[in-house]
Design a protein around this motif. Structure first.
Motif, PDB file in Angstrom:
ATOM      1  N   MET A  77     -34.273  16.872  16.342  1.00 16.18           N
ATOM      2  CA  MET A  77     -33.398  17.577  16.881  1.00 16.18           C
ATOM      3  C   MET A  77     -33.638  18.876  15.262  1.00 16.18           C
ATOM      4  O   MET A  77     -33.073  18.403  13.839  1.00 16.18           O
ATOM      5  N   ARG A  78     -33.551  20.490  15.905  1.00 14.15           N
ATOM      6  CA  ARG A  78     -33.720  20.921  14.590  1.00 14.15           C
ATOM      7  C   ARG A  78     -31.554  21.407  14.320  1.00 14.15           C
ATOM      8  O   ARG A  78     -31.016  21.579  15.626  1.00 14.15           O
ATOM      9  N   LYS A  79     -32.107  21.941  13.479  1.00 15.40           N
ATOM     10  CA  LYS A  79     -30.561  22.881  13.173  1.00 15.40           C
ATOM     11  C   LYS A  79     -30.512  23.788  12.528  1.00 15.40           C
ATOM     12  O   LYS A  79     -31.958  24.312  12.968  1.00 15.40           O
ATOM     13  N   ILE A  80     -30.170  24.360  13.168  1.00 16.42           N
ATOM     14  CA  ILE A  80     -29.631  26.093  13.558  1.00 16.42           C
ATOM     15  C   ILE A  80     -28.740  26.740  11.732  1.00 16.42           C
ATOM     16  O   ILE A  80     -28.463  25.942  11.701  1.00 16.42           O
ATOM     17  N   TYR A  81     -29.857  26.815  11.245  1.00 17.39           N
ATOM     18  CA  TYR A  81     -30.069  28.366   9.934  1.00 17.39           C
ATOM     19  C   TYR A  81     -28.232  28.668  10.145  1.00 17.39           C
ATOM     20  O   TYR A  81     -28.646  29.524  10.855  1.00 17.39           O
ATOM     21  N   PRO A  82     -27.811  28.481   9.230  1.00 13.34           N
ATOM     22  CA  PRO A  82     -26.647  29.030   8.726  1.00 13.34           C
ATOM     23  C   PRO A  82     -26.335  30.726   9.094  1.00 13.34           C
ATOM     24  O   PRO A  82     -26.397  30.823   7.726  1.00 13.34           O
ATOM     25  N   LYS A  83     -26.922  31.630   9.491  1.00 15.29           N
ATOM     26  CA  LYS A  83     -26.796  33.195   8.969  1.00 15.29           C
ATOM     27  C   LYS A  83     -25.799  33.355   9.109  1.00 15.29           C
ATOM     28  O   LYS A  83     -25.832  34.203   7.691  1.00 15.29           O
ATOM     29  N   CYS A  84     -24.247  33.148   9.169  1.00 11.72           N
ATOM     30  CA  CYS A  84     -23.723  33.989   9.352  1.00 11.72           C
ATOM     31  C   CYS A  84     -22.906  34.166   7.653  1.00 11.72           C
ATOM     32  O   CYS A  84     -22.715  34.201   6.739  1.00 11.72           O
ATOM     33  N   ARG A  85     -23.119  32.720   7.861  1.00  9.45           N
ATOM     34  CA  ARG A  85     -22.687  32.127   5.553  1.00  9.45           C
ATOM     35  C   ARG A  85     -22.950  32.304   4.544  1.00  9.45           C
ATOM     36  O   ARG A  85     -22.643  32.990   4.364  1.00  9.45           O
ATOM     37  N   VAL A  86     -24.935  32.836   4.860  1.00 12.95           N
ATOM     38  CA  VAL A  86     -25.121  32.960   3.895  1.00 12.95           C
ATOM     39  C   VAL A  86     -24.900  34.474   3.761  1.00 12.95           C
ATOM     40  O   VAL A  86     -25.444  34.759   2.974  1.00 12.95           O
ATOM     41  N   LEU A  87     -25.203  35.403   5.023  1.00 10.90           N
ATOM     42  CA  LEU A  87     -25.411  37.209   4.931  1.00 10.90           C
ATOM     43  C   LEU A  87     -23.787  37.036   4.223  1.00 10.90           C
ATOM     44  O   LEU A  87     -23.694  37.713   3.313  1.00 10.90           O
ATOM     45  N   VAL A  88     -22.631  36.454   4.922  1.00 10.12           N
ATOM     46  CA  VAL A  88     -21.332  36.788   4.538  1.00 10.12           C
ATOM     47  C   VAL A  88     -21.212  36.475   2.769  1.00 10.12           C
ATOM     48  O   VAL A  88     -20.636  36.492   2.212  1.00 10.12           O
ATOM     49  N   GLY A  89     -21.861  34.987   3.063  1.00 11.48           N
ATOM     50  CA  GLY A  89     -21.892  34.684   1.522  1.00 11.48           C
ATOM     51  C   GLY A  89     -22.325  34.825   0.651  1.00 11.48           C
ATOM     52  O   GLY A  89     -21.484  35.456  -0.719  1.00 11.48           O
ATOM     53  N   PHE A  90     -23.300  36.082   0.372  1.00 11.50           N
ATOM     54  CA  PHE A  90     -24.421  37.296  -0.392  1.00 11.50           C
ATOM     55  C   PHE A  90     -24.096  38.309  -0.575  1.00 11.50           C
ATOM     56  O   PHE A  90     -24.047  38.680  -1.291  1.00 11.50           O
ATOM     57  N   THR A  91     -22.953  38.540   0.920  1.00 12.35           N
ATOM     58  CA  THR A  91     -22.865  40.129   0.199  1.00 12.35           C
ATOM     59  C   THR A  91     -21.450  39.973  -0.341  1.00 12.35           C
ATOM     60  O   THR A  91     -21.673  40.767  -1.357  1.00 12.35           O
ATOM     61  N   LEU A  92     -20.693  38.717  -0.160  1.00 12.51           N
ATOM     62  CA  LEU A  92     -19.431  38.829  -1.244  1.00 12.51           C
ATOM     63  C   LEU A  92     -19.613  38.379  -2.359  1.00 12.51           C
ATOM     64  O   LEU A  92     -18.448  38.343  -3.338  1.00 12.51           O
ATOM     65  N   CYS A  93     -20.834  38.294  -2.014  1.00 17.52           N
ATOM     66  CA  CYS A  93     -21.634  37.757  -3.870  1.00 17.52           C
ATOM     67  C   CYS A  93     -20.280  37.922  -5.201  1.00 17.52           C
ATOM     68  O   CYS A  93     -20.162  37.577  -6.100  1.00 17.52           O
ATOM     69  N   PRO A  94     -21.016  39.230  -5.570  1.00 23.03           N
ATOM     70  CA  PRO A  94     -20.208  40.025  -6.345  1.00 23.03           C
ATOM     71  C   PRO A  94     -18.485  39.862  -7.106  1.00 23.03           C
ATOM     72  O   PRO A  94     -18.051  40.098  -7.909  1.00 23.03           O
ATOM     73  N   GLY A  95     -17.584  39.025  -5.588  1.00 16.17           N
ATOM     74  CA  GLY A  95     -16.355  38.764  -5.878  1.00 16.17           C
ATOM     75  C   GLY A  95     -16.276  37.924  -6.311  1.00 16.17           C
ATOM     76  O   GLY A  95     -14.841  37.733  -7.471  1.00 16.17           O
ATOM     77  N   LEU A  96     -17.528  36.953  -6.808  1.00 14.29           N
ATOM     78  CA  LEU A  96     -17.153  35.642  -7.501  1.00 14.29           C
ATOM     79  C   LEU A  96     -16.869  36.171  -9.534  1.00 14.29           C
ATOM     80  O   LEU A  96     -16.813  35.654 -10.373  1.00 14.29           O
ATOM     81  N   VAL A  97     -16.930  37.458 -10.139  1.00 13.41           N
ATOM     82  CA  VAL A  97     -16.942  38.035 -10.886  1.00 13.41           C
ATOM     83  C   VAL A  97     -15.666  38.833 -10.956  1.00 13.41           C
ATOM     84  O   VAL A  97     -15.000  37.922 -12.596  1.00 13.41           O
ATOM     85  N   GLY A  98     -14.780  38.099 -10.382  1.00 14.04           N
ATOM     86  CA  GLY A  98     -13.607  38.021 -10.904  1.00 14.04           C
ATOM     87  C   GLY A  98     -12.957  36.995 -11.150  1.00 14.04           C
ATOM     88  O   GLY A  98     -12.225  37.529 -12.196  1.00 14.04           O
ATOM     89  N   PRO A  99     -12.929  36.213 -10.875  1.00 16.45           N
ATOM     90  CA  PRO A  99     -12.455  34.750 -11.746  1.00 16.45           C
ATOM     91  C   PRO A  99     -13.402  34.820 -12.451  1.00 16.45           C
ATOM     92  O   PRO A  99     -12.645  33.980 -13.869  1.00 16.45           O
ATOM     93  N   ILE A 100     -14.415  34.592 -13.092  1.00 21.33           N
ATOM     94  CA  ILE A 100     -14.900  34.982 -14.710  1.00 21.33           C
ATOM     95  C   ILE A 100     -14.320  35.562 -15.480  1.00 21.33           C
ATOM     96  O   ILE A 100     -14.297  35.585 -16.783  1.00 21.33           O
ATOM     97  N   PHE A 101     -14.111  37.039 -15.409  1.00 23.29           N
ATOM     98  CA  PHE A 101     -13.382  38.050 -15.835  1.00 23.29           C
ATOM     99  C   PHE A 101     -11.918  37.421 -15.913  1.00 23.29           C
ATOM    100  O   PHE A 101     -11.626  37.702 -17.422  1.00 23.29           O
ATOM    101  N   GLY A 102     -11.248  37.530 -14.488  1.00 21.51           N
ATOM    102  CA  GLY A 102      -9.820  36.319 -15.562  1.00 21.51           C
ATOM    103  C   GLY A 102      -9.907  34.547 -16.406  1.00 21.51           C
ATOM    104  O   GLY A 102      -9.151  35.209 -16.919  1.00 21.51           O
TER     105      GLY A 102
END
Length: 140
Positions: A1-26
């Protein structure tokens, strides 16, 4: 049985990726205030709250400025259906670094070129580790 690729998680995660700069700067702000020369103007609790606020504001600002290139990168990663592997981590890190560098050079000049490149690489790599699905033996 093939698993479905988590498109939504990948799309939202990498779109909001620049937000990880906040904890680095903080975190850098907190270390600078705690280890750097003290003038007595900020106590420890105020320094902690200021670093949390600085983290939040810089995360929102980074998402606002870099959402366009990282959205297109997230579409690319979703279409390619990338999985966790060293080759994909390297690809994502280089792509994120170049996107941040080029976007910073031609659209927004808020940081130095080196900072754009480094933060794009680090945040893209961190997000790849967090959101990409594991490669199964069936895929190889």
């Amino acid at each position: 049985m093939r698993k479905i690729y988590p498109k939504c998680r990948v799309l939202v995660g990498f779109t909001l990726c620049p937000g990880l700069v906040g904890p680095i700067f903080g975190g850098l702000f907190l270390v600078d205030r705690l280890i750097g020369p003290r003038d007595g103007s900020m106590d420890i609790l105020l320094t902690l709250w200021a670093s949390i606020a600085f983290s939040f504001v810089s995360a929102i600002t980074a998402i606002g400025f870099y959402i366009v290139p990282f959205f297109f990168l997230s579409l690319l990663y979703t279409v390619m259906k990338l999985k966790k592997s060293w080759m994909n981590f390297a690809f994502i890190s280089i792509a994120g670094a170049l996107a941040a560098l080029l976007w910073g050079d031609y659209v927004w000049h808020g940081l130095t070129r080196e900072a754009n490149f480094a933060l794009g690489a680090v945040t893209s790599l961190a997000m790849a580790v967090l959101v990409l699905p594991k490669a199964s033996l069936e895929d190889e």
